[in-house]
Design a protein around this motif. Structure first.
Motif, short mmCIF file in Angstrom:
data_model
loop_
_atom_site.label_atom_id
_atom_site.label_comp_id
_atom_site.label_asym_id
_atom_site.label_seq_id
_atom_site.Cartn_x
_atom_site.Cartn_y
_atom_site.Cartn_z
N MET A 191 0.83 -1.20 0.00
CA MET A 191 0.00 0.00 0.00
C MET A 191 0.87 1.26 0.00
O MET A 191 0.59 2.21 -0.73
CB MET A 191 -0.90 -0.02 1.23
N VAL A 192 1.94 1.23 0.81
CA VAL A 192 2.85 2.38 0.85
C VAL A 192 3.39 2.68 -0.55
O VAL A 192 3.61 3.82 -0.93
CB VAL A 192 4.02 2.10 1.82
N GLY A 194 1.78 2.16 -3.35
CA GLY A 194 0.76 2.53 -4.33
C GLY A 194 -0.17 1.42 -4.78
O GLY A 194 -0.81 1.54 -5.81
N THR A 195 -0.23 0.30 -4.03
CA THR A 195 -1.25 -0.71 -4.33
C THR A 195 -2.55 -0.29 -3.65
O THR A 195 -2.56 -0.05 -2.45
CB THR A 195 -0.80 -2.09 -3.79
N PRO A 196 -3.64 -0.18 -4.41
CA PRO A 196 -4.86 0.36 -3.81
C PRO A 196 -5.50 -0.57 -2.76
O PRO A 196 -5.35 -1.79 -2.82
CB PRO A 196 -5.82 0.51 -5.00
N ALA A 197 -6.20 0.03 -1.83
CA ALA A 197 -7.08 -0.69 -0.91
C ALA A 197 -8.30 0.20 -0.74
O ALA A 197 -8.32 1.07 0.12
CB ALA A 197 -6.39 -0.94 0.42
N THR A 198 -9.26 0.04 -1.62
CA THR A 198 -10.43 0.92 -1.61
C THR A 198 -11.65 0.11 -2.00
O THR A 198 -11.52 -0.94 -2.64
CB THR A 198 -10.24 2.09 -2.59
N PHE A 245 -0.87 -1.95 -10.40
CA PHE A 245 -1.49 -1.82 -9.09
C PHE A 245 -1.12 -2.99 -8.18
O PHE A 245 -0.98 -2.82 -6.97
CB PHE A 245 -3.02 -1.75 -9.21
N GLY B 30 -4.99 1.94 5.45
CA GLY B 30 -4.88 2.72 4.22
C GLY B 30 -5.42 4.13 4.37
O GLY B 30 -4.99 5.04 3.67
N ARG B 31 -6.36 4.32 5.32
CA ARG B 31 -6.89 5.68 5.54
C ARG B 31 -5.78 6.62 6.00
O ARG B 31 -5.89 7.83 5.85
CB ARG B 31 -8.00 5.68 6.59
N MET B 33 -2.90 6.73 4.76
CA MET B 33 -2.14 7.18 3.58
C MET B 33 -3.09 7.17 2.39
O MET B 33 -2.98 6.31 1.51
CB MET B 33 -0.93 6.28 3.34
N GLN B 36 -1.76 6.85 -1.38
CA GLN B 36 -1.24 5.55 -1.78
C GLN B 36 -2.35 4.51 -1.87
O GLN B 36 -2.40 3.73 -2.81
CB GLN B 36 -0.18 5.05 -0.78
N ALA B 37 -3.26 4.53 -0.88
CA ALA B 37 -4.31 3.51 -0.85
C ALA B 37 -5.32 3.71 -1.97
O ALA B 37 -6.11 2.82 -2.26
CB ALA B 37 -5.01 3.52 0.50
N ALA B 38 -5.30 4.89 -2.61
CA ALA B 38 -6.17 5.09 -3.77
C ALA B 38 -5.43 4.76 -5.05
O ALA B 38 -5.97 4.92 -6.14
CB ALA B 38 -6.67 6.53 -3.79
N GLY B 39 -4.17 4.33 -4.95
CA GLY B 39 -3.41 3.95 -6.13
C GLY B 39 -2.61 5.08 -6.75
O GLY B 39 -2.31 5.05 -7.93
#
Lengths: 567, 186
Positions: A191-192, A194-198, A245, B30-31, B33, B36-39
């Motif tokens: 995640m740091v 740039g792999t999304p978690a949404t 991603f 992820g909240r 960051m 980053q968590a949005a890609g």
């Protein structure tokens, strides 16, 4: 430089695997460990389920529990995948339900730790399925493999009483105390970078050139970490870890590569610590490493030297063969991943195996066909156990000594089971490929009627061979050009995955059960030592001769013929 | 039957724990960051221009071109070509890409063209090309835009990302970032 990086990665992995192995051995021995604070959570699970986690099981009870709970997971996955349009939430992109044969294939695939994907993640699975089916099964299928190996450890221990521990307890603890902590660390690292978690749906982008593009996102990071760690391999997106991603840069690539082989290597050391047979563990590690390197070195060389068929265009191939590869990883790191993922039954990819050079394709398939050079989490060492039984038997015959392993006599029954298990894998692969080839060849216009093979000639045959190899080895990678989302491939590969998963677990545990019931014979002058380099050579020879002899003819028709065709 | 009920109940709690609580926990971290968590989205004036690591299609002469993509940089349905190394269709495609590149970039020879410019990436979204691939396009972009080559040389150099720690990785240029900077230049 990239060769140095590969060596560095392997050394780091082994350096991490040794303490991890020690930790796993302690955990299964019931000693105090770092993650004992998770006990209340596990006890809560057991209380709800009404399971007495301290009740010891014999080998039959362990297997019964294993098969029963896997059957429940299968039914759950089938239901969830076939009802995606009804998923009440977590389906923002309106993904359709899977048809029955695809759902069957996918459910089997994730339950068996294979993660062969005849669907494409971003268009074929809802967020609900990605989490409640894929991510869930990626944990528990890996936990099943580790628990099966733990049962074997107990059966082989000298003071064994025939009790192999509690399957449910081993399975849950493998998930909570091995897979979960490491997965959390990897997911955060991804995640740091740039792999999304949404949980938002695809976003719309208008590019500089004025095109409208929809970018699929989702809860990617938590799934990618466990798919790498649990030798699962089923990616969030169709093209797996080639997708930026899933694998944003060279650092995440390094971490994901380590995650592929970490637990399979750690299990060897866990074996040594648990049974207090460190020398034997070192012998197994040496044999597996030798096999791994024998696959790795030619693959790296072949990918780095580029695609010979492109030489006619005189383009600059100094970076190696780049079709299906990413610039941020380069040819060498892609080759290392390719060998690691096939040798361990992981099956994730960071480059398209279908487009690897033909020589590399040979070694990728061989890795899955031998399936014991590290192998899947838990099951890799179980496969090696089968080969050890056979090697002990063969060397026993050669030197005229009673074959025995870990103080237990190996008799006709154990050898029979081992041979059946060892021959099942080639049988599934070769028979499956033969059926597919025959179906293709006997069709009047296969290109139009079946449409499986986008690549002509030898490579088309390789695609079918690879698919069955991957299914039987519970690997899950593919020569993805194969048009495999048809009832024929969905059903046939599903059956192969089921047999390739459960027979190699049931057989060795039955051997373990038989071992546990035998009297322990103290070592004497007549004992065949299995922890020596000599035995290591015999073991290596057994694997290579058995594997090579069985698979060479098929490989000769596919990748080897293709490699020779460009000279 | 009793065993079945035990296994079923264990399955349900494990689905909730690993299927929901674990991903939600990661999502929660992820909240902390959000970028980053949005890609890693690239947003300008409230408009989403793209994602740092998701390549976009550039075919216009005034932009630096990225790699060919088997899916036309469709980020909702990604993938590679899966063409075998000796597939005649693959070889034809490579030849066509090379010919087209040489036509658009007069003065460049085939031997100067890195193979990644004529081969498709695995995911179809490769955001990078090698520095050499950018350098051989400078003359074309400079002529089309009427910018001095020196300026573009400097721009490419400043957008060249070196390996991590100097040795870990590959040298590469992010095409989207380079082209966005190019548009800023004028």
């Amino acid at each position: 430089m990239d060769t140095f990086n590969i060596i560095l990665l392997f050394i780091v992995t082994v350096a991490l695997a040794i303490p991890l192995g020690k930790y796993i051995a302690k955990m299964f021995a019931g000693e105090k460990t770092l993650f004992d604070f998770l006990a209340p959570i596990e006890n809560f699970f057991f209380r709800i389920a009404g399971i007495d986690a301290k009740r010891e099981m014999n080998w039959k009870q362990s297997l019964k529990a294993l098969l029963l709970i896997n059957a429940i997971w299968f039914v759950w996955a089938m239901i969830a995948l076939m009802t995606q349009t009804w998923h009440p939430f977590w389906n923002p992109d309106g993904i359709a339900s899977m048809e029955p044969t695809q759902a069957f294939n996918t459910a089997v695939s994730f339950m068996t730790n294979t993660n062969l994907q005849h669907y494409s993640g971003e268009t074929g699975a809802s967020y609900f399925s990605q989490l409640f089916v894929m991510t869930f099964l990626q944990f528990v299928s890996a936990g099943t493999g580790i628990a099966a190996l733990a049962a074997l450890f107990r059966a082989l221990s000298a003071k064994s009483t025939g009790n192999l521990g509690n399957f449910y307890s081993d399975m849950v603890k493998s998930c909570t105390r091995i897979l979960l902590p490491i997965s959390v660390v990897i997911a955060i690292f991804l995640m740091v970078n740039g792999t999304p978690a949404t949980f938002q749906g695809a976003s719309e982008v208008i590019t500089s050139q004025g095109d409208t593009v929809h970018v699929a996102v989702g809860p990617v990071a938590p799934l990618v970490s466990i798919k790498q760690l649990g030798t699962n391999g089923g990616g969030y997106f169709g093209p797996n870890s080639t997708h930026p991603f899933e694998n944003p840069n060279y650092l995440t690539n390094a971490v994901e590569t380590i995650a592929i082989i970490l637990i399979p290597i750690a299990m060897i050391f866990a074996f040594g610590y648990y049974l207090k047979k460190k020398k034997l563990a070192r012998m197994i590690f040496a044999v597996m490493t030798a096999g791994y390197l024998a696959l790795l070195i030619p693959t790296v060389i072949s990918e780095k030297s580029g695609n010979g068929a492109l030489e006619q265009f005189a383009v600059d191939q100094s970076q190696g063969s780049m079709e299906g590869k990413e610039v941020r990883f380069g040819a060498a790191a892609s080759a290392m991943w390719g060998v690691s993922t096939t040798a361990t039954s992981n099956g994730s990819v960071n480059a398209m195996h279908d487009s690897f050079t033909a020589i590399s394709g040979t070694f990728l398939m061989l890795g899955m066909q031998l399936n014991a050079f590290f192998g899947g989490v838990g099951v890799g060492l179980i496969n090696m156990f089968v080969f050890i039984i056979m090697a002990v038997f063969i060397s026993g015959l050669m030197v005229g000594r009673t074959p025995e392993f870990l103080g237990k006599k190996i008799e006709a029954k154990e050898v029979k089971i081992a041979v059946v298990v060892a021959l099942l894998h080639p049988l599934l692969i070769l028979a499956g490929t033969a059926i597919a080839s025959h179906t293709w060849a006997s069709n009047s216009d296969p290109g139009a009627n079946l449409g499986w093979l986008p690549n002509p000639g030898f490579h088309g045959f390789s695609e079918m061979l690879y698919e069955f190899t991957s299914s039987s080895a519970n690997n899950g990678s593919g020569f993805e050009g194969l048009g495999d989302n048809t009832p024929f491939w969905n059903i046939l590969c599903g059956i192969v995955m089921l047999m390739g998963r459960f027979i190699p677990i049931v057989g060795p545990i039955a051997i373990g059960g038989a071992f546990a019931a035998k009297r322990h014979i103290p070592e004497s002058a007549g004992t065949l030592h299995t922890d020596t380099p000599t035995f290591g050579l015999v073991l290596f020879g057994t694997i290579v001769i058995l594997g090579a002899l069985l698979f060479f003819p098929a490989l000769a028709l596919g990748p080897i013929a293709e490699a020779l065709s460009i000279f | 039957m009793k065993e079945f009920s035990k296994a079923l109940r264990l399955t349900i709690v494990l689905i909730i724990f690993f299927g929901a609580m674990y991903p939600l926990f990661i999502w929660g971290i992820g909240r902390l960051m959000p970028e980053q968590a949005a890609g890693l989205p690239i947003v300008k004036d409230g408009k989403l221009l793209g994602y740092e690591n998701i390549g976009q299609s550039f075919t216009d002469d005034k932009y630096f071109w990225g790699r060919p993509s088997a899916v036309g940089y469709n980020a909702a349905s990604t993938g590679g070509s899966n063409q075998g190394p000796t597939n005649p269709a693959h070889l034809e495609l490579v030849k066509a890409r090379l010919d087209s590149f040489l036509v658009h970039n007069p003065g460049v020879t085939a031997a100067q063209v890195p193979s990644e410019l004529v081969t498709a990436s695995g995911g179809g979204l490769d955001p990078h090309i090698s520095p050499q691939s950018a350098e051989i396009q400078i003359a074309r972009v400079a002529t089309t835009r009427g910018i001095a080559e020196d300026k573009l040389n400097a721009l490419v150099a400043s957008h060249t990302e070196e390996p991590h720690f100097g040795f870990f990785g590959t040298s590469r240029v992010n095409v989207l970032k380079l082209n966005l900077a190019l548009d800023e230049l004028q």
